[in-house]
Design an enzyme around this catalytic site. Structure first.
Site, short mmCIF file in Angstrom:
data_model
loop_
_atom_site.label_atom_id
_atom_site.label_comp_id
_atom_site.label_asym_id
_atom_site.label_seq_id
_atom_site.Cartn_x
_atom_site.Cartn_y
_atom_site.Cartn_z
N ARG A 1 0.82 -1.21 0.00
CA ARG A 1 0.00 0.00 0.00
C ARG A 1 0.86 1.27 0.00
NH1 ARG A 1 -5.39 -0.91 1.66
NH2 ARG A 1 -5.52 1.18 2.50
N ASN B 1 -5.45 5.89 10.39
CA ASN B 1 -5.40 6.28 8.98
C ASN B 1 -6.37 7.42 8.77
OD1 ASN B 1 -3.61 4.23 8.44
ND2 ASN B 1 -5.03 2.98 7.26
N TRP C 1 2.32 6.64 5.98
CA TRP C 1 2.72 7.43 4.82
C TRP C 1 2.54 8.89 5.24
CZ3 TRP C 1 1.05 10.87 1.02
CH2 TRP C 1 1.76 10.86 -0.18
#
Length: 614
Positions: A27, A106, A77
């Protein structure tokens, strides 16, 4: 855009958490962390690191490991704050109260600045730049002996998107998870629950799972669970069977997932077509359209929205809708559609195209269209995804899980699904049964034609090696092959980091031709169709300026051999379906270029598989 894994059960959590993180590496991420609750000492042990999961694994092992049967893990990320260990998840609440709570998250908390100011006034101090740590402190501030209620109370104050998993040292038998806007699944095992942002992290342990609706909190213990809204209104979770098996996400004999998925396309397209396209009766059966078939057949206008590869599939879909369904059709960047004042009037159908069904911009565009009264359709791959749930009707791709960040089989699946949808509408408007039967026969032949192209992978690799050191490429096509040119350029950029541009072949003369110098690779999609002669003229223009032509051409075309340095031959098919075959050599070209340049094909820098934040 990052990965969540959480576990509560009777097994040691750490091996399950690391296994899940590794399955989510595709991902995209830049740091990772794990937190395990040791019930004996009522303490959450956290370890974080920058870099790959294996770096975190080595760090945990060097520290003597983490024991406990409840834990959370995360791949990050970077959004708020740089790529540092301090910014990696899990985050904990204020150390002044003993770090009772740990959270992974997230999404983006949009009002984190005002919440942070409020908490600082309350005496909280922060060690990271993240919005997630603010949420951890907020839950800690509101905690009064009941973690579920503290999470609910905190989320009532939050604006933005989130998928979270929370553990508390004072409640060693409880895992609380919640969701709004970011994907989250709860796998239901025997005396255990495994939570993840993607079913690939669950399927090795259980095939039963439920998806949390937006604004929902689940309290998980080892033997039971409870689901309720953030306002504590109980709801019933729908446990369902996962749609794929573990073998589908294993690498098998392939070096990379991208290569595996390129070679899976004949099989995946057969699955897309199976039971839906019958050439004997000239019928398209799309069960997901259901009661909306008449409304769709009477639509005056179709707008397809997507991002990246899905947008390119939508561009092909525009040609198919206009050609087969005779409906005015448009494509649009979902990210632009949502911020315009789009004209959505009576008779407009909006199709959201997304592999994951979780793409934030595409979901927002869909919601905007629904609010304006459009018929909302979805063309997605992941069953039970947010877009699939929020549409009025739709078509699943059924191509199986796609692990490689650079989409391949989802692209061809999207085109095939849109072709079936165009036929479905066209048959109800203008198309004869004989025409549809003939067209379906051509669709059913596509998988075997792709197989013939795949057999030429080695020769494509040999040709690619001659140009792999060139840093600027052009990809040119006409008609429905223009989006194929865009997709070829995107694939090359994504995984080899070579600068490439795709454009209509005729547009080259209006400026970009100035870029062409001696030896510059220019890829033409030049299969025999209604614009073949025009493409040959464009090839001559490139050759006269010293460019090296790489042509995707129809088998048996000897004329083009004299005009191109390299020719990638593909079988003949009808013009409307040529993109399905023509894109295959470009996928292989990009793959081989990345390998030859020593790049990490399945984990390209700065990219994530599903873009679930704006």
């Amino acid at each position: 855009m990052c990965g969540i894994v959480a576990y509560i059960g009777r097994k040691q959590a750490l091996p399950i958490l690391f296994e899940g993180l590794k399955r989510l590496e595709y991902r995209g991420y830049d740091s990772a962390g794990v937190g395990v609750l040791n019930g004996e000492v009522h303490e959450v042990h956290v370890c974080r690191s920058v870099g790959r999961v294996r770096v975190l694994e080595d760090k945990v092992e060097a520290a003597g490991g983490l024991t406990g049967t409840i834990g959370i893990a995360h791949t990050r990320w970077a959004t708020h704050g740089g790529v540092t260990e301090a910014n990696a998840h899990p985050h904990r609440d204020d150390s002044s109260v003993g770090h009772r709570i740990a959270i992974i998250h997230n999404g983006i908390i949009e009002n984190y600045s005002s919440l942070k100011k409020y908490l600082e006034e309350k005496g909280h101090s922060f060690t990271s730049e993240t919005d997630t740590e603010v949420l951890a402190h907020l839950i800690g501030e509101l905690y009064h002996g009941d973690l579920e209620k503290a999470v609910q109370a905190a989320l009532r104050e939050v604006t933005g998107a989130y998928a979270i998993a929370v553990i508390c040292a004072e409640e060693p038998d409880t895992l609380v998870v919640a969701r709004k806007g970011s994907p989250l699944l709860v796998g239901v095992g025997n005396g255990e629950f495994i939570v993840a942002s993607d079913s690939s992290a669950i399927v090795a342990h259980t095939t039963q799972a439920f998806t949390l609706p937006d604004f929902t909190v689940a309290k998980l213990t080892r033997d039971n669970f409870r689901t309720a809204t953030i306002d504590d209104v109980p709801i019933t979770a729908e446990v369902r069977e996962l749609e794929f098996e573990l073998a589908e996400i294993e690498l098998g004999p392939y070096e990379h997932y991208m290569l595996k998925e390129i070679f899976e396309q004949p099989r995946s397209l057969r699955m897309t077509l199976q039971g839906r396209a019958d050439s004997r009766t000239g019928s398209i059966v799309l069960g997901g359209i259901g009661e909306h078939a008449r409304t769709l057949a009477n639509a005056k206008r179709i707008v397809m929205v997507g991002q990246g590869t899905a947008l390119h599939a939508s561009m092909v879909g525009k040609y198919l809708m206009e050609d087969l369904a005779k409906i005015a059709a448009e494509h649009d960047f979902a990210s632009e559609f949502r911020y315009r004042n789009p004209i959505v009037d009576f008779g407009t159908a909006v199709i959201a195209v997304s592999q994951s069904g979780e793409t934030a911009d595409t979901l927002a565009a869909l919601q905007e269209a629904k609010q304006r009264g459009a018929l909302a359709l979805g063309v997605v791959n992941v069953v039970g995804s947010t877009i699939a749930r929020e549409t009025d009707a739709g078509v699943y791709l059924r191509v199986g899980p796609e692990i490689g960040v650079a989409s391949t089989k989802a692209f061809t699946g999207q085109i095939m699904a849109l072709a079936m949808l165009a036929l479905f509408i066209g048959r109800r408007r203008y198309l004869s049964q004989d025409f549809v039967s003939s067209f379906i026969s051509e669709m059913n032949a596509i998988p075997d034609r792709i197989t013939r192209v795949l057999e030429r992978s080695d020769s494509i690799r040999t040709a690619t090696a001659k140009y792999v050191d060139r840093e600027n490429w052009l990809f040119l096509g006409r008609g429905a092959n223009y989006p194929v040119a865009l997709e070829g350029a995107l694939k090359l950029k994504e995984i080899s980091y070579i600068h490439a541009e795709g454009m209509p072949a005729a547009e080259m003369k209006h400026g970009p031709i100035a870029l062409i110098d001696k030896g510059m690779p220019v890829v033409f999609i030049a299969t025999r169709n209604s614009q073949y002669e025009k493409v040959l003229a464009n090839i001559s223009e490139v050759r006269s300026r010293g460019g090296h032509v790489i042509a995707v051409a129809t088998e048996g075309d000897e004329e083009i051999r004299s005009m191109a340095e390299e020719v990638f031959y593909v079988p003949q098919t009808i013009e409307a379906l040529q993109p399905l075959v023509n894109v295959i050599p470009l996928q292989l070209l990009a793959y081989h270029a990345a390998v030859l340049r020593g790049k990490d094909v399945d984990k390209p820098r700065n990219l994530a598989k599903s873009v679930t934040v704006e």
